[in-house]
Design an enzyme around this catalytic site. Structure first.
Site, PDB file in Angstrom:
ATOM      1  N   GLY A 150      -5.615   8.269  -4.516  1.00  0.00           N
ATOM      2  CA  GLY A 150      -6.557   7.190  -4.756  1.00  0.00           C
ATOM      3  C   GLY A 150      -6.036   5.962  -5.472  1.00  0.00           C
ATOM      4  O   GLY A 150      -6.787   5.022  -5.696  1.00  0.00           O
TER       5      GLY A 150
ATOM      6  N   LYS B 165       3.408   2.858   5.349  1.00  0.00           N
ATOM      7  CA  LYS B 165       4.598   3.593   4.900  1.00  0.00           C
ATOM      8  C   LYS B 165       5.201   4.328   6.096  1.00  0.00           C
ATOM      9  O   LYS B 165       4.484   4.907   6.906  1.00  0.00           O
ATOM     10  CB  LYS B 165       4.240   4.602   3.808  1.00  0.00           C
ATOM     11  CG  LYS B 165       5.434   5.452   3.387  1.00  0.00           C
ATOM     12  CD  LYS B 165       5.241   6.183   2.089  1.00  0.00           C
ATOM     13  CE  LYS B 165       4.243   7.284   2.169  1.00  0.00           C
ATOM     14  NZ  LYS B 165       4.136   8.008   0.878  1.00  0.00           N
TER      15      LYS B 165
ATOM     16  N   ASP C 182     -10.173  12.910   9.550  1.00  0.00           N
ATOM     17  CA  ASP C 182      -8.860  12.815  10.172  1.00  0.00           C
ATOM     18  C   ASP C 182      -8.871  11.636  11.143  1.00  0.00           C
ATOM     19  O   ASP C 182      -9.729  11.573  12.033  1.00  0.00           O
ATOM     20  CB  ASP C 182      -8.592  14.132  10.918  1.00  0.00           C
ATOM     21  CG  ASP C 182      -7.222  14.232  11.532  1.00  0.00           C
ATOM     22  OD1 ASP C 182      -6.633  13.186  11.897  1.00  0.00           O
ATOM     23  OD2 ASP C 182      -6.733  15.363  11.685  1.00  0.00           O
TER      24      ASP C 182
ATOM     25  N   ASP D  27      -0.540   4.476   2.661  1.00  0.00           N
ATOM     26  CA  ASP D  27       0.561   5.126   1.951  1.00  0.00           C
ATOM     27  C   ASP D  27       0.642   6.592   2.375  1.00  0.00           C
ATOM     28  O   ASP D  27       1.219   7.424   1.697  1.00  0.00           O
ATOM     29  CB  ASP D  27       0.334   5.014   0.436  1.00  0.00           C
ATOM     30  CG  ASP D  27       1.545   5.451  -0.373  1.00  0.00           C
ATOM     31  OD1 ASP D  27       2.667   5.047  -0.017  1.00  0.00           O
ATOM     32  OD2 ASP D  27       1.370   6.196  -1.353  1.00  0.00           O
TER      33      ASP D  27
END
Length: 192
Positions: free
Chosen positions: A48, A147, A85, A107
């Protein structure tokens, strides 16, 4: 989770962030000004800290955070958490409810196996899904930060960024651990 022998972990705990990873986002934002008016989507939000920072930077919009795990954040206004998901239609439907987004940040990392080939392949698939989803929900001129694990097909991901964004940059923030093979790809000004 904090490893107190690490300067960024100590700083995160001291400043009230849920994880040290926030300093990667802070550094990138300070260099490249990611945030503008509009909704922000944080994919793979757990634990978070990216969402914590994004919420502080929110300008006239809603922060939507998505993860398969719960996160320990609750805000009264302009925040929506989706437990789900991103490969499932129901989750995508919920994400689409708040589109368009001026910024998508991620991330997220796949569950690692310790096998670099497998891990980079899983990271590639996850990154491509995030990009494809972002192309559906981003506002024209919006920004995307993802990322990626190095050592696989990350140049294919970079080429996809170049196809859709006016400005593209590969970034390795200072807060990335020395032994990590993660980098970030930034795309600014979606839709060229």
């Amino acid at each position: 989770m904090y490893r107190l022998d690490d300067e960024y972990s100590k700083k995160a705990k001291r400043e009230g962030y849920l994880a040290r990873s926030v300093y990667k986002l802070i550094e990138i934002n300070e260099k490249f000004s990611l945030f503008s008016s509009g909704n922000v989507l944080d994919i793979g939000a757990s634990p978070g800290s990216f969402s914590q920072y994004a919420y502080k930077k929110l300008k006239r919009g809603i922060l939507v955070s998505v993860d398969i795990n719960d996160i320990g954040l609750r805000y009264d206004d302009n925040f929506y958490f989706i437990k789900g998901d991103i490969f499932l239609d129901d989750t995508v439907f919920k994400i689409n409810t708040f589109k368009p987004y001026s910024l998508v940040i991620s991330d997220v990392a796949p569950k690692t196996t310790g096998n670099r080939l497998v891990d980079t392949s899983n990271s590639f698939n996850l990154s491509m899904r995030i990009i494809d989803l972002s192309l559906e929900v981003l506002l024209k001129k919006g920004n995307l930060l993802v990322k990626v694990f190095q050592g696989g097909d990350e140049m294919q991901i970079f080429k996809k960024f170049e196809k859709y964004f006016k400005f593209v940059k590969k970034i390795r923030p200072k807060a990335v651990r020395k032994n990590s093979f993660e980098i970030y790809f930034l795309g600014k000004s979606f839709g060229k």
